[in-house]
Structures are given as C-alpha cells and as structure tokens.
Design an enzyme around this catalytic site. Sequence first.
Site, PDB file in Angstrom:
ATOM      1  CG  MET A  40      -1.878  -1.199   1.205  1.00 46.65           C
ATOM      2  SD  MET A  40      -3.436  -0.892   2.032  1.00 46.65           S
ATOM      3  CE  MET A  40      -2.876  -0.457   3.658  1.00 46.65           C
ATOM      4  N   GLY A  41       2.129   1.107  -0.478  1.00 42.69           N
ATOM      5  CA  GLY A  41       3.040   2.244  -0.528  1.00 42.69           C
ATOM      6  C   GLY A  41       3.635   2.551   0.834  1.00 42.69           C
ATOM      7  CG  LEU A  43       7.585   1.212  -0.945  1.00 41.04           C
ATOM      8  CD1 LEU A  43       8.498   0.594  -1.994  1.00 41.04           C
ATOM      9  CD2 LEU A  43       6.480   0.253  -0.590  1.00 41.04           C
ATOM     10  CG  HIS A  44       8.736   0.150   6.026  1.00 41.22           C
ATOM     11  ND1 HIS A  44       9.081  -1.184   6.153  1.00 41.22           N
ATOM     12  CD2 HIS A  44       7.398   0.206   6.192  1.00 41.22           C
ATOM     13  CE1 HIS A  44       7.992  -1.889   6.404  1.00 41.22           C
ATOM     14  NE2 HIS A  44       6.951  -1.069   6.426  1.00 41.22           N
ATOM     15  CG  HIS A  47       7.115  -2.105   2.017  1.00 39.19           C
ATOM     16  ND1 HIS A  47       6.997  -1.008   2.833  1.00 39.19           N
ATOM     17  CD2 HIS A  47       5.903  -2.705   2.018  1.00 39.19           C
ATOM     18  CE1 HIS A  47       5.766  -0.932   3.286  1.00 39.19           C
ATOM     19  NE2 HIS A  47       5.077  -1.950   2.826  1.00 39.19           N
ATOM     20  CE  LYS A 159       4.412  -4.615  11.890  1.00 39.95           C
ATOM     21  NZ  LYS A 159       3.213  -4.265  11.215  1.00 39.95           N
ATOM     22  CD  GLN A 163      -1.983  -8.683   4.866  1.00 44.77           C
ATOM     23  OE1 GLN A 163      -2.821  -7.798   4.874  1.00 44.77           O
ATOM     24  NE2 GLN A 163      -0.716  -8.444   4.552  1.00 44.77           N
TER      25      GLN A 163
HETATM   26  O1  PAF Z   1      -0.125  -5.722   3.924  1.00 47.68           O
HETATM   27  C1  PAF Z   1      -0.520  -4.820   3.154  1.00 47.68           C
HETATM   28  O2  PAF Z   1       0.179  -3.844   2.856  1.00 47.68           O
HETATM   29  C2  PAF Z   1      -1.928  -4.929   2.555  1.00 47.68           C
HETATM   30  O3  PAF Z   1      -2.815  -5.509   3.447  1.00 47.68           O
HETATM   31  C3  PAF Z   1      -1.946  -5.660   1.192  1.00 47.68           C
HETATM   32  C4  PAF Z   1      -1.510  -7.100   1.334  1.00 47.68           C
HETATM   33  C5  PAF Z   1      -1.035  -4.942   0.207  1.00 47.68           C
HETATM   34  C6  PAF Z   1      -3.370  -5.670   0.623  1.00 47.68           C
HETATM   35  O4  PAF Z   1      -3.838  -4.374   0.420  1.00 47.68           O
END
Ligand code: PAF
Length: 294
Positions: A40-41, A43-44, A47, A159, A163
Amino acid sequence: MKLHSSGFPVMRTVRTVSDLRQTLQAWRADGDSVALVPTMGALHDGHLSLIKIAQGQARRTVVSLFVNPRQFGAGEDLAHYPRDEGRDATLMREAGADLLYAPEATAMYPTGFATTVSMDGPARGMEADTRPGFFAGVCTVVSKLLLQTGADCAIFGEKDYQQLIVVRQLVADLDIETRIVAAPTARETDGLARSSRNAYLDQGQRSRAPRLHSVLQEAAGALASGAPPASTLDDARRALGDHFDALHYLEWRDAETLDRATLLDRSSRLLAAVQLGTTRLIDNVAVSPAGKTV
Ligand code: PAF
C-alpha cells in the site's frame, strides 16, 4: 539492460489491467517467471526486503501500490494514509523491481463492483475483532491482484502474520496457483518491527514501542522452556497492558491454522496488538520447543 538516468534499471509504471497483462504476456513469452510484492506504498526497509526476496524467487518482480479503501474501517486512517508514489517508485526501482502496478481506485473498484471475498477460519478473531471488515477487504484485493497478475509467487511479510495465514487459506480455497512466500519481519536495531505506521510515533512513543517485541520474546522463551502457559500469558498481558495505552490482544496460536495453541508439540506463534497514542502496533514471534524465538 536499459538504465534510468539515475543509473538504476528502468522500471515501468502501469495503471490498468490491460497494460499489466500486456507486459506480463511479453515476459511470459520470453520464459520469465513473475513474483508479486503487494504493497500500500509508504515503503520502508521491510518492503525493500520483500522485493529482494522476490528477486530470488522469480526472474521478474512486479510491485503493486494500491491503498485499498476496502480494508480500512470507519475511523481508520484512509484519508491520512501516507501517499508519495514518486518516493515509493524511486525506492522500488533502486531495490530492483521491474514493474510498478499502481491502479486507480476507480479502476480496481469501478461503479457497479459487487463482489466481496470473505473468510471464516483464520480470518476470525485477533485483527478482525478490532478491525471488522479488514480481512474481507484484504481477501478481495489480494484475490484481484493475484488474478490480474497470475504471478508464480507472491511475497507477504510475517509481520502481518494473521494476514499471511489468511492469504495462504485464500489461495488454497480458491485454487489460485500462486505460491505464497513468507518473508521474516524486518526490525529496527531495538527490535521494533518495521511498519509504515511507526512514522506516526512521537519521540516518547518511539522509545516505548520496542517493549512489544521484548515482552513477546520473553513470553515465547518462557513457553518454550516449559513455563505454565496460562500464567505466562497472563503475565505478558499484564506487562503489555501496563506499558501501552491499551492491549488489544495477546494470543498463543498454532502457526499454520491460527487455532488456539495449548501444547508445544506443534509450531506455534505469539501474536499481539497494542495501542500507543493513536497508533496501533502489531507484532508476533515464533515459539519453538528448542527455546529459540524469532
Ligand atoms: O499488507 C498490506 O500492505 C496490505 O494488506 C496488502 C496485502 C497490500 C493488501 O492491500
């Protein structure tokens, strides 16, 4: 290889499914495999470590950047979520990504969009208790991203452990062929898990934040060495509740199913979420019978 004026390889940006598929078809025609890093941008380094892992898994790396409105609840920070595509694009290009896929919300969810992918099982409890609708939003967007790219593999960070397990369940249930690769949590030197939300912490909160990881580690170490689970978990809950502004949960769960763990005979995980001012922090560690925690 074509180089950008910065000296790094050229990374294209596409915003539509048809442009995405055109690029991927050309790569496929050359026999290239594809890894997806969904983001979702904001970035660190966490990512960037996912992008590095992707490069070891496939010939081509696609990074998606989409702040998914469907996974934000009422009162969450959608409007204030940090957005800086230029900065993110530079970081991913420098990390070696080949393609940025950054669709508009209206392209992802056009007028008339009517499908939601929801899940029971691992998507129940913990994060779902505080964030109703969150996993339906994640499952819907991740299904779309995997179907749009047809990626050979996709990288998800440990992390966000719940999910990760939800996404594994999703691809198994929907027969999606993408292999899900788990990436270890990237941490600051004091143990705090890297997260876009750390940027919201003021100096005082930032110095309190690493206690989340240390309490989890201490409790995981105690469980691993045979301490009684009930009192170990109670002590850890008390320690987190006293230190932070609120404890949302601390749970000991099976590492694969997220069912409640009771014994050390299967691999398990301690997961927690706490509130620090207006920021919600989550973290988790493995509990291993050998006494080793990560
Ligand atoms: O972990 C995330 O950044 C979000 O939940 C993802 C997996 C990109 C879905 O929007």
